[in-house]
Scaffold this motif. Structure first.
Motif, short mmCIF file in Angstrom:
data_model
loop_
_atom_site.label_atom_id
_atom_site.label_comp_id
_atom_site.label_asym_id
_atom_site.label_seq_id
_atom_site.Cartn_x
_atom_site.Cartn_y
_atom_site.Cartn_z
N THR A 1 -1.81 18.18 32.42
CA THR A 1 -3.19 17.77 32.17
C THR A 1 -3.21 16.31 31.78
N SER A 2 -4.05 15.54 32.46
CA SER A 2 -4.15 14.12 32.16
C SER A 2 -5.59 13.63 32.31
N ALA A 3 -6.55 14.51 32.09
CA ALA A 3 -7.96 14.14 32.24
C ALA A 3 -8.45 13.43 30.98
N ARG A 4 -9.38 12.52 31.15
CA ARG A 4 -9.90 11.74 30.02
C ARG A 4 -10.39 12.61 28.86
N PRO A 5 -11.07 13.73 29.10
CA PRO A 5 -11.54 14.52 27.94
C PRO A 5 -10.41 15.05 27.06
N GLN A 6 -9.21 15.19 27.58
CA GLN A 6 -8.09 15.69 26.79
C GLN A 6 -7.28 14.56 26.15
N GLN A 7 -7.59 13.32 26.47
CA GLN A 7 -6.80 12.20 25.97
C GLN A 7 -7.50 11.53 24.79
N ARG A 8 -6.71 10.97 23.92
CA ARG A 8 -7.21 10.17 22.81
C ARG A 8 -6.48 8.84 22.83
N PRO A 9 -7.20 7.73 22.66
CA PRO A 9 -6.52 6.44 22.66
C PRO A 9 -5.58 6.30 21.47
N VAL A 10 -4.51 5.56 21.67
CA VAL A 10 -3.57 5.27 20.60
C VAL A 10 -4.01 3.95 19.99
N THR A 11 -4.40 3.98 18.73
CA THR A 11 -4.89 2.77 18.09
C THR A 11 -3.77 1.78 17.86
N GLY A 12 -4.10 0.51 17.97
CA GLY A 12 -3.12 -0.54 17.74
C GLY A 12 -2.26 -0.85 18.95
N GLU A 13 -2.44 -0.10 20.04
CA GLU A 13 -1.65 -0.34 21.25
C GLU A 13 -2.45 -1.25 22.17
N GLY A 14 -1.78 -2.24 22.73
CA GLY A 14 -2.41 -3.13 23.69
C GLY A 14 -2.22 -2.60 25.10
N ALA A 15 -2.62 -3.41 26.05
CA ALA A 15 -2.43 -3.05 27.45
C ALA A 15 -0.93 -2.97 27.76
N VAL A 16 -0.59 -2.14 28.70
CA VAL A 16 0.79 -1.98 29.10
C VAL A 16 1.17 -3.15 30.01
N ASN A 17 2.29 -3.80 29.73
CA ASN A 17 2.79 -4.88 30.57
C ASN A 17 3.72 -4.26 31.60
N GLY A 18 3.26 -4.16 32.84
CA GLY A 18 4.03 -3.53 33.90
C GLY A 18 5.36 -4.20 34.15
N PHE A 19 5.42 -5.53 34.01
CA PHE A 19 6.68 -6.24 34.26
C PHE A 19 7.71 -5.91 33.18
N THR A 20 7.25 -5.75 31.94
CA THR A 20 8.16 -5.34 30.86
C THR A 20 8.66 -3.92 31.11
N VAL A 21 7.76 -3.04 31.52
CA VAL A 21 8.16 -1.66 31.83
C VAL A 21 9.18 -1.67 32.97
N LEU A 22 8.92 -2.47 34.00
CA LEU A 22 9.83 -2.55 35.14
C LEU A 22 11.22 -3.04 34.71
N GLU A 23 11.26 -4.07 33.88
CA GLU A 23 12.54 -4.59 33.40
C GLU A 23 13.28 -3.55 32.56
N THR A 24 12.54 -2.85 31.71
CA THR A 24 13.15 -1.80 30.88
C THR A 24 13.69 -0.68 31.74
N LEU A 25 12.92 -0.29 32.74
CA LEU A 25 13.34 0.77 33.64
C LEU A 25 14.57 0.35 34.44
N ALA A 26 14.59 -0.90 34.90
CA ALA A 26 15.73 -1.39 35.68
C ALA A 26 17.01 -1.42 34.85
N ALA A 27 16.89 -1.62 33.55
CA ALA A 27 18.07 -1.69 32.68
C ALA A 27 18.55 -0.30 32.23
#
Length: 149
Positions: A42-68
């Motif tokens: 399940t990943s529908a908006r009504p079941q999700q709650r935002p995580v406070t204090g979290e910024g936007a996800v940086n895809g390039f950082t995620v990609l570098e982390t995944l590559a390592a």
């Protein structure tokens, strides 16, 4: 088993035929499984709650982390020698991304999301390179006609 204890799955009813990890008649499995296999997450908006204090996800950082991240072949201790799986160890995954509530399992919703973010970052990189190549091609003067032709 029509319903599990609320502490085990957050109070949501589980349909008949589902098996608990370790109770599968064909052998132990590390996850809840329906008679049809793994169920969608399940990943529908009504079941999700935002995580406070979290910024936007940086895809390039995620990609570098995944590559390592170390990826290896492995099998569960109860599986026959001939079987193998491919992927990171849950402890490494948790240390790298800090997702989920344990370092012994990788939630499918998190694995899928990391893959999507990494694909988006790669897509942006390819588009950027294509634009750079087009700009460089535009800077190359046209070659004069070959008089031998």
């Amino acid at each position: 088993m029509d319903k599990l204890e609320a502490a085990e799955i957050g109070g949501l009813p589980i349909p008949s035929g589902w098996t608990k990890p370790g109770e599968d008649p064909i052998g132990p499995r590390p996850h809840w499984q329906s008679p049809r296999g793994l169920e969608p997450v399940t990943s529908a908006r009504p079941q999700q709650r935002p995580v406070t204090g979290e910024g936007a996800v940086n895809g390039f950082t995620v990609l570098e982390t995944l590559a390592a991240l170390t990826v290896s072949t492995w099998r569960y201790s109860w599986e026959p020698e001939r079987l193998r799986h491919l992927g990171p160890m849950a402890q490494d995954w948790h240390a790298a991304f800090g997702l989920g509530d344990t370092d012994t399992k990788i939630d499918l919703v998190d694995a899928n999301s990391i893959a999507i973010v990494a694909i988006q970052a790669l897509h942006r990189q390819v588009n950027d390179r294509q634009q750079e190549v087009a700009q460089l091609h535009a800077q190359i003067p046209a070659a004069p006609p070959d008089p031998a032709r």
